[in-house]
Structure formats: C-alpha cells, structure tokens
Design a protein around this motif. Structure first.
Motif, PDB file in Angstrom:
ATOM      1  N   GLN A   1     -35.942 -33.868  43.062  1.00  0.00           N
ATOM      2  CA  GLN A   1     -35.376 -33.768  41.717  1.00  0.00           C
ATOM      3  C   GLN A   1     -34.933 -32.351  41.367  1.00  0.00           C
ATOM      4  O   GLN A   1     -34.025 -32.165  40.546  1.00  0.00           O
ATOM      5  CB  GLN A   1     -36.393 -34.247  40.692  1.00  0.00           C
ATOM      6  CG  GLN A   1     -36.602 -35.748  40.670  1.00  0.00           C
ATOM      7  CD  GLN A   1     -35.374 -36.475  40.204  1.00  0.00           C
ATOM      8  OE1 GLN A   1     -34.796 -37.265  40.957  1.00  0.00           O
ATOM      9  NE2 GLN A   1     -34.960 -36.226  38.977  1.00  0.00           N
ATOM     10  N   VAL A   2     -35.600 -31.369  41.950  1.00  0.00           N
ATOM     11  CA  VAL A   2     -35.233 -29.990  41.677  1.00  0.00           C
ATOM     12  C   VAL A   2     -33.878 -29.697  42.305  1.00  0.00           C
ATOM     13  O   VAL A   2     -33.640 -29.986  43.471  1.00  0.00           O
ATOM     14  CB  VAL A   2     -36.275 -29.014  42.227  1.00  0.00           C
ATOM     15  CG1 VAL A   2     -35.808 -27.574  42.028  1.00  0.00           C
ATOM     16  CG2 VAL A   2     -37.611 -29.231  41.535  1.00  0.00           C
ATOM     17  N   GLN A   3     -33.020 -29.120  41.514  1.00  0.00           N
ATOM     18  CA  GLN A   3     -31.687 -28.796  41.989  1.00  0.00           C
ATOM     19  C   GLN A   3     -31.257 -27.433  41.482  1.00  0.00           C
ATOM     20  O   GLN A   3     -31.385 -27.135  40.289  1.00  0.00           O
ATOM     21  CB  GLN A   3     -30.687 -29.857  41.546  1.00  0.00           C
ATOM     22  CG  GLN A   3     -29.299 -29.681  42.144  1.00  0.00           C
ATOM     23  CD  GLN A   3     -28.367 -30.818  41.792  1.00  0.00           C
ATOM     24  OE1 GLN A   3     -28.488 -31.432  40.728  1.00  0.00           O
ATOM     25  NE2 GLN A   3     -27.436 -31.111  42.680  1.00  0.00           N
ATOM     26  N   LEU A   4     -30.766 -26.631  42.382  1.00  0.00           N
ATOM     27  CA  LEU A   4     -30.222 -25.324  42.049  1.00  0.00           C
ATOM     28  C   LEU A   4     -28.790 -25.294  42.546  1.00  0.00           C
ATOM     29  O   LEU A   4     -28.536 -25.530  43.719  1.00  0.00           O
ATOM     30  CB  LEU A   4     -31.030 -24.205  42.711  1.00  0.00           C
ATOM     31  CG  LEU A   4     -32.539 -24.174  42.439  1.00  0.00           C
ATOM     32  CD1 LEU A   4     -33.195 -23.067  43.261  1.00  0.00           C
ATOM     33  CD2 LEU A   4     -32.808 -23.955  40.954  1.00  0.00           C
ATOM     34  N   VAL A   5     -27.879 -25.017  41.654  1.00  0.00           N
ATOM     35  CA  VAL A   5     -26.463 -25.027  42.000  1.00  0.00           C
ATOM     36  C   VAL A   5     -25.836 -23.684  41.694  1.00  0.00           C
ATOM     37  O   VAL A   5     -25.745 -23.276  40.535  1.00  0.00           O
ATOM     38  CB  VAL A   5     -25.715 -26.137  41.239  1.00  0.00           C
ATOM     39  CG1 VAL A   5     -24.242 -26.144  41.646  1.00  0.00           C
ATOM     40  CG2 VAL A   5     -26.341 -27.490  41.523  1.00  0.00           C
ATOM     41  N   GLU A   6     -25.400 -23.014  42.749  1.00  0.00           N
ATOM     42  CA  GLU A   6     -24.752 -21.719  42.601  1.00  0.00           C
ATOM     43  C   GLU A   6     -23.254 -21.896  42.396  1.00  0.00           C
ATOM     44  O   GLU A   6     -22.655 -22.867  42.867  1.00  0.00           O
ATOM     45  CB  GLU A   6     -24.978 -20.841  43.834  1.00  0.00           C
ATOM     46  CG  GLU A   6     -26.437 -20.590  44.179  1.00  0.00           C
ATOM     47  CD  GLU A   6     -26.950 -21.532  45.239  1.00  0.00           C
ATOM     48  OE1 GLU A   6     -27.909 -21.157  45.945  1.00  0.00           O
ATOM     49  OE2 GLU A   6     -26.392 -22.645  45.386  1.00  0.00           O
ATOM     50  N   SER A   7     -22.670 -20.937  41.736  1.00  0.00           N
ATOM     51  CA  SER A   7     -21.228 -20.917  41.560  1.00  0.00           C
ATOM     52  C   SER A   7     -20.787 -19.481  41.312  1.00  0.00           C
ATOM     53  O   SER A   7     -21.606 -18.610  41.037  1.00  0.00           O
ATOM     54  CB  SER A   7     -20.792 -21.811  40.399  1.00  0.00           C
ATOM     55  OG  SER A   7     -21.347 -21.366  39.170  1.00  0.00           O
ATOM     56  N   GLY A   8     -19.504 -19.256  41.411  1.00  0.00           N
ATOM     57  CA  GLY A   8     -18.958 -17.945  41.112  1.00  0.00           C
ATOM     58  C   GLY A   8     -18.589 -17.103  42.312  1.00  0.00           C
ATOM     59  O   GLY A   8     -18.039 -16.003  42.153  1.00  0.00           O
ATOM     60  N   GLY A   9     -18.880 -17.584  43.501  1.00  0.00           N
ATOM     61  CA  GLY A   9     -18.524 -16.833  44.685  1.00  0.00           C
ATOM     62  C   GLY A   9     -17.028 -16.830  44.898  1.00  0.00           C
ATOM     63  O   GLY A   9     -16.287 -17.582  44.274  1.00  0.00           O
ATOM     64  N   GLY A  10     -16.587 -15.971  45.792  1.00  0.00           N
ATOM     65  CA  GLY A  10     -15.171 -15.888  46.069  1.00  0.00           C
ATOM     66  C   GLY A  10     -14.828 -14.666  46.878  1.00  0.00           C
ATOM     67  O   GLY A  10     -15.698 -14.007  47.444  1.00  0.00           O
ATOM     68  N   LEU A  11     -13.551 -14.372  46.921  1.00  0.00           N
ATOM     69  CA  LEU A  11     -13.035 -13.232  47.659  1.00  0.00           C
ATOM     70  C   LEU A  11     -12.641 -12.126  46.696  1.00  0.00           C
ATOM     71  O   LEU A  11     -11.879 -12.356  45.754  1.00  0.00           O
ATOM     72  CB  LEU A  11     -11.820 -13.658  48.493  1.00  0.00           C
ATOM     73  CG  LEU A  11     -11.064 -12.566  49.232  1.00  0.00           C
ATOM     74  CD1 LEU A  11     -11.949 -11.929  50.289  1.00  0.00           C
ATOM     75  CD2 LEU A  11      -9.797 -13.142  49.852  1.00  0.00           C
ATOM     76  N   VAL A  12     -13.167 -10.942  46.934  1.00  0.00           N
ATOM     77  CA  VAL A  12     -12.842  -9.789  46.102  1.00  0.00           C
ATOM     78  C   VAL A  12     -12.605  -8.577  46.984  1.00  0.00           C
ATOM     79  O   VAL A  12     -13.062  -8.522  48.127  1.00  0.00           O
ATOM     80  CB  VAL A  12     -13.952  -9.465  45.082  1.00  0.00           C
ATOM     81  CG1 VAL A  12     -14.147 -10.625  44.116  1.00  0.00           C
ATOM     82  CG2 VAL A  12     -15.257  -9.149  45.802  1.00  0.00           C
ATOM     83  N   GLN A  13     -11.909  -7.610  46.447  1.00  0.00           N
ATOM     84  CA  GLN A  13     -11.673  -6.372  47.167  1.00  0.00           C
ATOM     85  C   GLN A  13     -12.842  -5.417  46.975  1.00  0.00           C
ATOM     86  O   GLN A  13     -13.568  -5.498  45.983  1.00  0.00           O
ATOM     87  CB  GLN A  13     -10.392  -5.696  46.689  1.00  0.00           C
ATOM     88  CG  GLN A  13      -9.126  -6.450  47.012  1.00  0.00           C
ATOM     89  CD  GLN A  13      -7.890  -5.639  46.708  1.00  0.00           C
ATOM     90  OE1 GLN A  13      -7.069  -5.391  47.589  1.00  0.00           O
ATOM     91  NE2 GLN A  13      -7.744  -5.207  45.468  1.00  0.00           N
TER      92      GLN A  13
END
Length: 124
Positions: A1-13
């Motif tokens: 039931q425990v869920q951790l959802v990451e977001s916001g990653g990407g490519l940056v200079q």
C-alpha cells in the motif's frame, strides 16, 4: 500500500536548477523520516538529503551541501529536493525513500520504502 512517486527529473545544463517532488501515500507521513538518494551507473547508491518526520531536522550529503535544499510539506504528504548549481556529476537516478521515525540506524540508513526513481541528467 505504501507508495512513493517521484517527479520533476529531466535534462538541465550545468549550473542550472531542478526541483524534485516525492508524493507519499499509504503511510502516516508525519511518522516517517524521508530521504533522497541517488545512484549513477556503475556507482553505489549515495545519500543526498533527509529529514526527520516530527523534528524536521535536515541532513545533507557532503557532495550536495550548500547546493541542494530539502523541504517537507506534511499537509501535502510531499517532500521536495531543490537542486541548484547542478554539475554533470549530479547525473543519476534520484530516489525518494521513507523509514519509520523509530529507526535506530543513522539518518543515511534503514529506509524500507522506495520510489521508482526519477532521472536527472546534467549536461556539460
């Protein structure tokens, strides 16, 4: 039931900024220490930052101290990692993790729940 959802990653200079988010569900958020870790290909998992669930004390890994900022919004069951002055060596998959506030281990260890990770790539 425990869920951790990451977001916001990407490519940056190099020199740029990125903000990661981790939304938690299935747990009593305030009863857990939350942390950020990262792992680059061919390297061991590295501690990035963390905070204690109720006290709010924050900790940072040596390589990110002064550049990254951990924050926690208990009302939204979400933690954030503001990453500034990014370097190519910051490139890795970043993972959100959680552990009980009663965990005896140091702040770097003892995390039982993990997200799937979000890729951060810093180009030169």
């Amino acid at each position: 039931q425990v869920q951790l959802v990451e977001s916001g990653g990407g490519l940056v200079q190099a020199g740029g900024s990125l903000r990661l988010s981790c939304a938690a569900s299935g747990l009593t958020f305030s009863s857990y220490d939350m942390g950020w870790f990262r792992q680059a290909p061919g390297k061991e998992r590295e501690f990035v930052a963390a905070s204690r669930g109720r006290i709010g004390t924050t900790y940072y890994g040596e390589s990110v101290k002064g550049r990254f900022t951990f924050s926690r919004d208990n009302a939204k069951n979400t933690v954030y990692l503001q990453m500034n002055s990014l370097r190519p060596e910051d490139t890795a998959v970043y993972y959100c993790a959680a552990r009980s506030i009663g965990t005896v281990s140091t702040i770097r260890d003892g995390y039982n729940y993990w997200g799937q990770g979000t890729q951060v790539t810093v180009s030169s």
